[in-house]
Design a protein around this motif. Structure first.
Motif, PDB file in Angstrom:
ATOM      1  N   PRO A  90      -7.972 -12.339 -25.786  1.00  0.00           N
ATOM      2  CA  PRO A  90      -8.620 -12.356 -27.114  1.00  0.00           C
ATOM      3  C   PRO A  90      -9.601 -13.519 -27.276  1.00  0.00           C
ATOM      4  O   PRO A  90     -10.637 -13.373 -27.916  1.00  0.00           O
ATOM      5  CB  PRO A  90      -7.451 -12.498 -28.090  1.00  0.00           C
ATOM      6  CG  PRO A  90      -6.247 -12.069 -27.332  1.00  0.00           C
ATOM      7  CD  PRO A  90      -6.521 -12.333 -25.892  1.00  0.00           C
ATOM      8  N   GLU A  91      -9.285 -14.670 -26.677  1.00  0.00           N
ATOM      9  CA  GLU A  91     -10.191 -15.819 -26.763  1.00  0.00           C
ATOM     10  C   GLU A  91     -11.515 -15.519 -26.079  1.00  0.00           C
ATOM     11  O   GLU A  91     -12.586 -15.906 -26.555  1.00  0.00           O
ATOM     12  CB  GLU A  91      -9.561 -17.067 -26.118  1.00  0.00           C
ATOM     13  CG  GLU A  91      -8.299 -17.556 -26.788  1.00  0.00           C
ATOM     14  CD  GLU A  91      -7.053 -16.811 -26.316  1.00  0.00           C
ATOM     15  OE1 GLU A  91      -7.080 -16.174 -25.240  1.00  0.00           O
ATOM     16  OE2 GLU A  91      -6.044 -16.858 -27.035  1.00  0.00           O
ATOM     17  N   GLU A  94     -13.590 -13.137 -28.271  1.00  0.00           N
ATOM     18  CA  GLU A  94     -14.152 -13.877 -29.405  1.00  0.00           C
ATOM     19  C   GLU A  94     -15.320 -14.759 -28.965  1.00  0.00           C
ATOM     20  O   GLU A  94     -16.357 -14.807 -29.631  1.00  0.00           O
ATOM     21  CB  GLU A  94     -13.060 -14.741 -30.044  1.00  0.00           C
ATOM     22  CG  GLU A  94     -13.511 -15.500 -31.250  1.00  0.00           C
ATOM     23  CD  GLU A  94     -12.390 -16.356 -31.819  1.00  0.00           C
ATOM     24  OE1 GLU A  94     -12.698 -17.462 -32.301  1.00  0.00           O
ATOM     25  OE2 GLU A  94     -11.227 -15.924 -31.768  1.00  0.00           O
ATOM     26  N   ASP A  97     -18.391 -12.597 -28.278  1.00  0.00           N
ATOM     27  CA  ASP A  97     -18.992 -12.134 -29.528  1.00  0.00           C
ATOM     28  C   ASP A  97     -19.776 -13.246 -30.210  1.00  0.00           C
ATOM     29  O   ASP A  97     -20.870 -13.027 -30.733  1.00  0.00           O
ATOM     30  CB  ASP A  97     -17.922 -11.594 -30.476  1.00  0.00           C
ATOM     31  CG  ASP A  97     -17.346 -10.264 -30.020  1.00  0.00           C
ATOM     32  OD1 ASP A  97     -17.994  -9.593 -29.185  1.00  0.00           O
ATOM     33  OD2 ASP A  97     -16.246  -9.903 -30.493  1.00  0.00           O
ATOM     34  N   ARG A  98     -19.219 -14.449 -30.196  1.00  0.00           N
ATOM     35  CA  ARG A  98     -19.884 -15.599 -30.805  1.00  0.00           C
ATOM     36  C   ARG A  98     -21.193 -15.906 -30.068  1.00  0.00           C
ATOM     37  O   ARG A  98     -22.231 -16.122 -30.680  1.00  0.00           O
ATOM     38  CB  ARG A  98     -18.952 -16.810 -30.787  1.00  0.00           C
ATOM     39  CG  ARG A  98     -19.408 -17.957 -31.623  1.00  0.00           C
ATOM     40  CD  ARG A  98     -18.356 -19.047 -31.793  1.00  0.00           C
ATOM     41  NE  ARG A  98     -17.622 -19.368 -30.580  1.00  0.00           N
ATOM     42  CZ  ARG A  98     -16.325 -19.129 -30.387  1.00  0.00           C
ATOM     43  NH1 ARG A  98     -15.613 -18.583 -31.339  1.00  0.00           N
ATOM     44  NH2 ARG A  98     -15.732 -19.459 -29.257  1.00  0.00           N
TER      45      ARG A  98
END
Length: 131
Positions: A90-91, A94, A97-98
């Motif tokens: 998940p990290e 994220e 996406d960032r």
């Protein structure tokens, strides 16, 4: 699971190619040799075996993915099969996406340059460079 999936282990470059991170096995080998792929946080050689549960940090272009190996394959299959070989953390999702949203708002340096600089461009570069 398809017949091409092996439960033991396989070379990291073969696995990266089978999981469709790279189009060619040669590209996967070069990425591992170049330090773009880390196995459990360590730079390894292309012949290193990968096992279920291993953590891979894979850098392709500007994107870095962190994945956990879920299955082993040494033959390239369909994209649906390739997606079952790993699970992205998940990290990592994220962070990608960032980074994608930041790239959307900021132009890449030099994106406005096309081809050779003109005489006017060279004069501007010389002034900026202090020549």
């Amino acid at each position: 699971m398809p017949a091409s999936i092996d439960t033991a282990r396989t070379r990291i470059d073969k696995w990266l190619w089978a999981a469709r991170f790279f189009k060619h096995r040669t590209a996967a080998t070069e990425a591992v040799d170049g330090g773009k792929v880390k196995l459990n946080g360590l730079a390894v050689k292309p012949a290193r075996d990968v096992r279920v549960g291993d953590r891979l940090d894979i850098t392709v272009g500007e994107d870095t993915r962190t994945v956990i190996v879920q299955a082993i394959a040494d033959k390239r299959g369909s994209a649906a099969v390739a997606q079952t070989l790993y699970e992205e953390t998940p990290e990592s999702v994220e962070a990608r996406d960032r980074a994608r949203s930041l790239r959307k708002f900021a132009a890449t340096p030099g994106a406005d340059l096309h081809g050779r600089p003109t005489k006017r461009d060279r004069r501007r570069m010389d002034r900026f460079g202090g020549r």
